[in-house]
Design a protein around this motif. Structure first.
Motif, mmCIF file in Angstrom:
data_model
loop_
_atom_site.group_PDB
_atom_site.id
_atom_site.type_symbol
_atom_site.label_atom_id
_atom_site.label_comp_id
_atom_site.label_asym_id
_atom_site.label_seq_id
_atom_site.Cartn_x
_atom_site.Cartn_y
_atom_site.Cartn_z
ATOM 1 N N PRO A 288 0.805 -1.183 0.044
ATOM 2 C CA PRO A 288 0.023 -0.244 -0.043
ATOM 3 C C PRO A 288 0.843 1.309 0.010
ATOM 4 N N SER A 289 2.053 1.133 0.802
ATOM 5 C CA SER A 289 2.810 2.424 0.789
ATOM 6 C C SER A 289 3.406 2.621 -0.530
ATOM 7 N N ALA A 290 4.049 1.626 -1.189
ATOM 8 C CA ALA A 290 4.565 1.706 -2.660
ATOM 9 C C ALA A 290 3.517 2.392 -3.532
ATOM 10 N N GLN A 291 2.469 1.605 -3.424
ATOM 11 C CA GLN A 291 1.402 2.253 -4.369
ATOM 12 C C GLN A 291 1.007 3.388 -4.267
ATOM 13 N N HIS A 292 0.880 4.122 -3.168
ATOM 14 C CA HIS A 292 0.993 5.545 -2.895
ATOM 15 C C HIS A 292 1.709 6.449 -3.432
ATOM 16 N N ALA A 293 3.084 5.668 -3.172
ATOM 17 C CA ALA A 293 4.313 6.666 -3.447
ATOM 18 C C ALA A 293 4.395 6.728 -4.966
ATOM 19 N N LEU A 294 4.175 5.393 -5.682
ATOM 20 C CA LEU A 294 4.550 5.395 -6.942
ATOM 21 C C LEU A 294 3.005 5.538 -7.908
ATOM 22 N N ASN A 295 2.103 5.706 -7.297
ATOM 23 C CA ASN A 295 0.825 5.994 -8.081
ATOM 24 C C ASN A 295 0.404 4.895 -8.943
ATOM 25 N N PHE A 296 0.196 3.703 -8.697
ATOM 26 C CA PHE A 296 -0.194 2.490 -9.583
ATOM 27 C C PHE A 296 -1.440 2.096 -9.059
ATOM 28 N N GLY A 297 -2.315 1.440 -9.840
ATOM 29 C CA GLY A 297 -3.524 0.821 -9.447
ATOM 30 C C GLY A 297 -3.706 -0.381 -8.645
ATOM 31 N N ASP A 298 -4.786 -0.746 -8.106
ATOM 32 C CA ASP A 298 -4.833 -2.132 -7.415
ATOM 33 C C ASP A 298 -4.610 -3.160 -8.116
ATOM 34 N N ALA A 299 -5.154 -3.178 -9.614
ATOM 35 C CA ALA A 299 -4.874 -4.293 -10.413
ATOM 36 C C ALA A 299 -3.370 -4.478 -10.824
ATOM 37 N N GLN A 300 -2.397 -3.632 -10.530
ATOM 38 C CA GLN A 300 -0.996 -3.597 -10.843
ATOM 39 C C GLN A 300 -0.176 -4.193 -9.785
ATOM 40 N N ARG A 301 -0.856 -4.043 -8.585
ATOM 41 C CA ARG A 301 -0.095 -4.565 -7.361
ATOM 42 C C ARG A 301 0.472 -5.899 -7.512
ATOM 43 N N GLN A 302 -0.192 -6.657 -8.003
ATOM 44 C CA GLN A 302 0.517 -8.255 -8.020
ATOM 45 C C GLN A 302 1.673 -8.524 -8.768
ATOM 46 N N TRP A 303 2.026 -7.379 -9.608
ATOM 47 C CA TRP A 303 3.306 -7.613 -10.317
ATOM 48 C C TRP A 303 4.376 -7.289 -9.564
ATOM 49 N N VAL A 304 4.338 -6.551 -8.427
ATOM 50 C CA VAL A 304 5.506 -6.312 -7.394
ATOM 51 C C VAL A 304 5.899 -7.534 -6.690
ATOM 52 N N VAL A 305 4.756 -8.490 -6.417
ATOM 53 C CA VAL A 305 4.994 -9.864 -5.915
ATOM 54 C C VAL A 305 5.237 -11.033 -6.969
ATOM 55 N N THR A 306 4.567 -10.902 -7.960
ATOM 56 C CA THR A 306 4.705 -12.218 -8.823
ATOM 57 C C THR A 306 5.840 -12.074 -9.841
ATOM 58 N N ALA A 307 6.384 -10.554 -10.128
ATOM 59 C CA ALA A 307 7.598 -10.740 -10.918
ATOM 60 C C ALA A 307 8.681 -11.338 -10.166
ATOM 61 N N TYR A 308 8.804 -11.335 -8.903
ATOM 62 C CA TYR A 308 9.663 -12.110 -8.450
ATOM 63 C C TYR A 308 9.805 -13.517 -8.301
#
Length: 241
Positions: A43-63
């Motif tokens: 949530p903090s990264a999303q707020h700082a970088l201004n991306f949507g909820d649907a894109q949050r999965q890629w922060v985890v799944t890219a790894y």
């Protein structure tokens, strides 16, 4: 196991053996932690970088996708070029990828850093398993070493959630990634002094094309599932993927 390998393992002193186990356990902990450490920070990264909820999965799944897709490739690299060299390459790559992700000004850079972390972890994990096998040759010490390794690997994901929450609360979400840079430098410097240096034993080449295709296939499946959750399974984007 060759005679030279067995002799090398038997000549390792208790103090050196403990350092080697500490290096291996620390590296494995780092790779296990990063599967979950950013979850609480999302949530903090999303707020700082201004991306949507649907894109949050890629922060985890890219790894996780790069880690899973390149794991066999990492084992092949260790066989060809040596366990210690592969370990050092993976550890250095993990630290640099963590720095890139921590400095990310946007989601694509953050996801790229996380993907590079996963690729580096795919080099670290098979090499540390091989280093355990060739370093701890006695039945008792090998059992103890693998018990420590198993405990670290199994507790890493849960520890990542706890540590991610503490770091995000008191230092900020970027430090969930910066902490790997510090740990990688320490483990790499100690590992250079104590890890056994053995040449690769395998012959042949690297099938990089298959590794890329396997990883790309996993990524396509994940992307398709994400599109289906948003648009439905009958949508054109889900069907194509």
């Amino acid at each position: 196991m060759t005679t030279a390998t067995a002799v090398q393992g038997s000549e390792t002193g208790p103090a050196t053996s403990r350092l080697i186990l500490g290096v291996i356990a620390s590296a494995q902990l780092m790779t296990a932690l990063d599967a979950t450490i950013v979850n609480i920070a999302l949530p903090s990264a999303q707020h700082a970088l201004n991306f949507g909820d649907a894109q949050r999965q890629w922060v985890v799944t890219a790894y996780t996708v790069c880690f899973a897709g390149l794991l066999l490739f990492g084992g092949r690299v260790a066989d060809l070029f040596g366990r210690r060299r592969t370990f050092q390459l993976g550890l250095a790559g993990f630290g640099l990828a963590s720095l890139l992700a921590g400095l990310a000004p946007s989601l694509p850079v953050l996801a790229a850093g996380r993907a590079l972390q996963g690729a580096s972890a795919a080099l670290i994990t098979p090499s540390v398993l091989s280093l355990l096998a060739v370093t701890f040759t006695g039945a008792r010490e090998r059992a103890r070493a693998f018990a420590v390794y198993g405990a670290v690997a199994s507790s890493g994901a849960a520890s990542g959630l706890l540590l991610g929450g503490v770091i995000t609360e008191y230092l900020g979400w970027r430090w969930c990634l910066y902490v790997n840079v510090v740990l990688a430098v320490v483990v790499l410097s100690v590992g250079r002094r104590v890890l056994p240096d053995q040449p690769g034993t395998a012959r042949g080449g690297l099938d990089a094309v298959s590794a890329v295709l396997a990883t790309g296939g996993l990524a396509a499946v994940v992307l398709g599932c994400g599109q289906a959750a948003r648009d439905g399974w009958s949508s054109a984007s889900s069907s194509v993927l």
